[in-house]
Each structure stands twice: as structure tokens, then as C-alpha cells.
Enzyme design. Structure first.
Site: not given
Length: 599
Positions: A410, A507, A226, A455-456, A413, A63
């Protein structure tokens, strides 16, 4: 002292048992034999040895390679999979139990990866099964092309090409072929495929510390699934270079591992080793296809990209190339209900790309508005200087913005803003109608919309579209400071309307709202417009810096703790303040240099 790698597990000794339990809960078409933890066998829920009238196809091994092999149990592929402990061959008794559970009068084919433990355990199980009256055939798969041809008895290692052999064998069995015929097709498929893997890290076993034999700037070529050492440890290379090396190694006429020559048709499999994002696998696939076509003269008839045979959490991938005649393609395209086999394709694909639709021609635009003017007006020169200063400062802040955003968002930017600013500079030099302020703002929005995602991008598109609408509706000839103030105000209203952000939400509006307020206030009392713009830029900077004291109420920052936010300003606000104040200063310098009075 080394500590075990972090994993979402309970007792390291129970990982395989608990994996099997979760697997069958997820896929109702699968069952397991009630012999856990000693007997770890996953099998089709619709098959029993007593009345199964087709050849059973069985595989297995240690496995840690999930989804292999249990994820390929299903109609059209494996009838059963025998699971060993992590990286350990399953014991003979488990293999024999699996054979007994699913093998009917047509017999069974064992597809075995070429590792000593697997060969020995499956081999002994096959012999014991034969003494019990079962018909058993075995096919060994050794598709590794990374190492020089072996001189001893070990042979080539079994890698991800094994999954393609499973599919061929399973489809042949589902078609009702005899055991001898199924075995012959599987053996033929195993001889047609070659594989090589590369990795940036080795894997970490449950309950054990991760090996650090690869440094931060190194990668390994040809290591096994492995984590065993491969052909070479080298400096990290771009994926273009890595893919070229792997393809050359697999298709090398010197080793002749696979009988593939120019003009042949092939199947390509790009396999993730457990810790490689799908994005990177797709990049590798996208580079491999044209190289196979143009450099090796091969027709790529099928492409499979994903994680098919992993090595726990190893960051790496392997490439498998299989010579594909019509019979192999038919087996690969045949229906299969195994949960981890991808949705097939018949090879009849449309073109990979089509032209981007163009917007309808706008009849109301005059000829000058369709491109950069041959000669700039005074207003055009000021506008050009302001745009260039704004874009340049954004580009210079890329790393700082990314660093801030990495702690409260995130982390992209700066990269996103830099893409937009770079496109604006390039497009401005080529075609912005700088003598028409409204149309220039509209073109800025088009540049942003084309290259800035997330979004920007949409927020700045909204800003530009609202400003354009305001300027277009209210400007008669020359744009005044009051017109720019109104345009800024309209832009802020549009963003607030669609995004829900207000002052104090942490913002970009926390930079633009103070700027707009100061600009409107100074102009209303008769302040010199140039001074009003500069002062509003200072207000934007102060507003952006004040976000360090705000609790985020919009965007990804709203998920970040107040303690972290209290040490970092909002990256979006800092970017907005930077370009706004840079544009204001440039306007001042340009107007003074040209001796222009701004209205």
C-alpha cells in the site's frame, strides 16, 4: 489524440437514466416516473398528488452533481427532483410532469439554482402549471461568493448552500406550513448562506476527454460546479491557507454577500466535489471550525461534512456558511428520510477531546527504570549506539521502502517505519532506561505502539513484548549475547504464532529467521559474540534480498502477481535487515571503541 476519461459506464448517453434506475433499486422509498429517458423525475413513493396535504418541495437541475438533487428526495426534504442530462437543465415537460405528480391542494415550491437554463425552464414550467390550476412559488438560490458582485443579470451561481435551503424548506413543509410560509422560510435561508469552491482538477464528462487546463502544480479558486473557470488559478497551497482564503472571501465585509458579523451563530458545510477523499474533507472541516471561532468570532452550531453537491469526479471542495438563527437550526435538526441527508445533531456535543488514559503505575519498577539514567553503564552505551544506528538507517530508507511498497503493497512501509524510528530516537534521548536492557526493549515497544499504525506497528510491538518477557525472565544482572539470541528467537516465535508467517512467506521473518539461526549457531560453537552478531546481520540482509524470489503468502503482497514480485524485495524484510545489521555494526564499533569484551 485525446481519449475519453475512464469511467464505469455503458453508453454515455444513458448515464442519467441508469443512475435513476439504480437509485430507486437502492432506496425503496423512492420512485421515478415511467417516462425515461425523456422524463427523468424521482419522487417520494409515499406521495401522490391526489391526496397529498402538504406543500410539495421540488428541485432539480443538470445531473452530475450527485447526490444532488435526487438524493434529497424523502420525507422532510424534497418531494420530487427533476433530473436533466449531465450539466444540462431539465426540459420544461419533465418539470411540469414532476409538478403534476406530487402537487396537491397546498401547492408546490420550486427551489431553483441560479443558472440561466434552470431559471428559464423551471420558470416556464411554473407558469404552465399555474394555468392548470396549481399553486406554485419559486425561490432562486445563488450562494456563490467567489466572484465579484455581478453587474449584469446573471447573478450569483447556485452551489452547495442550496442543500441547506432544501432542508429548511422541506422541514417547513413537513410541519404543515402554507405555501407562502414555506417559500418565505426558503427565501430567508437562501439569503443567509454563502459558498465558495476550490479544486485541484476539473471534472471529466462521460464520453469526453478530461480538460488539462490545470497543471500538476496548480489549483483553481472559485470555479463552478460544471467546471467553468473561477476567480483565479494559483499554485497549490496547504489546506490551512486555502480554508483561510475561502472563509475570508465568503465573510468579506466588502462584498457583504452574507449578513454575518462577529457574535453570530453559523452552520458550516464542507462539501466534496466528487473526487476528494473524506479524509481531506475532514481535515478542511477541522481547520475551518477554529478559524471561524477565533478569527471571525462566530459560534459554529452545526457542522456537515461529506459530498452533498458534487461535480462528477472533480478533486476539490466547497465551504458553505449559513447564518443560523433558532428557527433555521430547528429546521436543520428536524427529522428527514432523504437518503443523502446526514444524521442530524441537536448541537449538544461533548468535548471534542479527552485525555488519553494512562497505564496503571507499575510498583515493581525501581526509580532508575522510570527514566534515562544520569550516567550510562558500558552496556547502556552499547545499547544506545545500537538503537541510534538502527533507527537512523530506517529513517534514511523511508523513500526506498515506500517505493518498493508502492509496487507490492500500500505504499506506506517507509513512512510507517520512519514514524516509529523517529519516535524511538526522541524517546530514547528523553527517558529510555538504557542501563536496563529489558525495560528499554519494553519502552521501544511502547514508542512503536504509540505512533506506528497498521500491521507493521502491531508486529513490532509483538516482537518487543516477547523479547522483553524473555529478557525479564532469564536475565539476572548483565544481559549476555545468549540472552539476546534467546530474546530474538522468542520474538520470532511470537510473530509466527499470531501472524501465521513462516520462513519463505516473504515477510520480515525472512530476514530475522536467518539472523537468529546464524547467531545461535555461532554462539553455540564459541564464536566471538561481536563477530556472531555481525555475521547474523549479514545473514539478515541475504535473507531479505532472497525474498525477491519468493511468492508472497502473507500480507497485501499476497494479492500481487508473481511477475511484479519477481522484481522487488519485500519492503518489511529489507527494513528489518537494515536495522538489525546496523545495530550489529554499531555494537561492534562501540565495543571496540570502549575496549569492552562482549559476553
Amino acid at each position: 489524440m485525446a481519449t475519453p476519461a475512464k469511467k464505469f459506464i455503458n453508453n454515455p448517453n444513458d448515464v442519467v437514466t441508469e443512475f435513476i434506475e439504480g437509485l430507486v433499486e437502492t432506496y425503496p422509498g423512492l420512485q421515478y416516473l415511467d417516462g425515461l429517458p425523456e422524463v427523468k423525475v424521482v419522487l417520494r413513493a409515499d406521495v401522490s398528488a391526489a391526496d397529498y396535504d402538504k406543500v410539495a418541495v421540488i428541485s432539480g437541475g443538470g445531473s452530475g452533481h450527485e447526490p444532488a438533487q435526487a438524493g434529497y428526495v424523502g420525507e422532510g426534504m424534497l418531494t420530487a427532483a427533476i433530473c436533466g442530462d449531465v450539466f444540462a437543465s431539465p426540459p420544461v415537460d419533465s418539470i411540469l410532469a414532476g409538478i403534476r405528480a406530487v402537487t396537491g391542494p397546498m401547492g408546490c415550491l420550486l427551489v431553483v439554482t441560479n443558472y440561466t437554463g434552470d431559471r428559464l425552464n423551471f420558470g416556464l414550467a411554473a407558469e404552465l402549471a399555474k394555468t392548470e390550476g396549481f399553486k406554485v412559488e419559486t425561490v432562486i438560490v445563488g450562494d456563490d461568493c467567489a466572484l465579484p458582485p455581478p453587474r449584469g443579470i446573471a447573478g450569483r451561481r447556485g452551489l452547495a448552500g442550496t442543500i441547506l435551503v432544501h432542508k429548511v424548506a422541506g422541514a417547513a413543509a413537513a410541519a404543515g406550513l402554507s405555501l407562502e410560509e414555506v417559500a418565505a422560510e426558503a427565501k430567508h435561508a437562501s439569503e443567509m448562506v454563502g459558498t465558495m469552491g476550490v479544486a485541484l482538477t476539473v471534472c471529466s464528462l462521460p464520453g469526453q476527454a478530461t480538460s488539462d487546463r490545470l497543471g500538476p502544480e496548480k489549483m483553481e479558486l472559485g470555479l463552478g460546479v460544471h467546471g467553468e473557470p473561477g476567480a483565479a488559478v494559483v499554485d497549490i497551497q496547504p489546506v490551512d491557507v486555502v480554508v483561510s482564503h475561502v472563509l475570508q472571501q465568503i465573510l468579506s465585509p466588502e462584498t457583504n454577500y452574507v449578513p454575518i458579523t462577529r457574535g453570530n451563530s453559523v452552520v458550516l458545510m464542507v462539501n466534496g466535489l466528487g473526487g476528494t477523499p473524506l479524509m481531506e474533507l475532514m481535515i478542511a472541516a477541522g481547520k475551518a471550525v477554529p478559524k471561524l471561532q477565533l478569527e471571525f468570532g462566530l459560534a459554529v452550531d452545526r457542522v456537515y461534512t461529506g459530498s452533498f453537491m458534487s461535480s462528477l469526479d472533480m478533486a476539490g471542495f466547497s465551504i458553505s456558511i449559513m447564518k443560523a438563527d433558532q428557527s433555521i437550526l430547528e429546521r436543520l435538526d428536524a427529522p428527514a428520510k432523504a437518503p443523502s441527508w446526514p444524521v442530524g445533531t441537536d448541537g449538544n456535543r461533548p468535548p471534542s477531546k479527552i485525555p488519553v488514559p494512562l497505564p496503571p503505575f507499575q510498583q515493581n519498577k525501581n526509580e532508575e527504570s522510570l527514566g534515562r539514567p544520569q550516567e550510562l553503564s558500558q552496556q547502556g552505551r552499547i545499547l544506545e549506539a545500537a538503537i541510534e544506528a538502527a533507527a537512523t538507517v530506517v529513517i534514511s530508507l523511508k523513500d526506498s521502502l515506500n517505493e518498493w511498497d508502492g509496487k507490492v503493497g500500500d505504499g506506506d512501509c517507509g513512512s510507517t517505519m520512519c514514524r516509529g524510528a523517529t519516535a524511538i530516537l526522541e524517546d530514547m534521548r528523553n527517558y529510555y532506561p538504557l542501563n536496563d536492557a529489558a525495560e528499554t526493549v519494553n519502552e521501544i515497544g511502547s514508542s512503536i505502539r504509540r505512533v506506528m499504525g497498521g500491521t507493521s506497528g502491531i508486529i513490532y510491538s509483538l516482537l518487543c513484548k516477547a523479547a522483553y518477557a524473555e529478557l525479564k525472565a532469564n536475565v539476572q544482572s548483565e544481559v549476555t549475547s545468549k540472552n539476546w539470541s534467546d530474546a530474538l528467537k522468542s520474538s520470532i516465535s511470537a510473530v509466527s504464532k499470531y501472524c501465521g508467517a513462516r520462513a519463505g512467506y516473504r515477510t520480515m521473518l525472512d530476514a530475522l529467521i536467518p539472523a537468529s539461526r546464524v547467531l545461535e549457531e555461532k554462539l553455540s560453537i564459541g564464536e566471538d559474540p561481536v563477530s556472531a552478531f555481525v555475521l547474523s546481520g549479514e545473514a539478515a540482509t541475504a535473507g531479505a534480498e532472497s525474498t525477491i524470489q519468493m511468492q508472497a503468502q502473507a500480507g497485501r503482497s499476497s494479492y500481487v502477481s508473481a511477475e511484479i514480485l519477481a522484481s522487488i524485495p519485500d519492503p518489511g524484510a529489507m527494513a528489518a535487515a537494515a536495522w538489525y545489521s546496523a545495530a550489529a555494526r554499531a555494537m561492534k564499533e562501540q565495543s571496540q571503541g570502549l575496549g569492552i569484551v562482549i559476553r
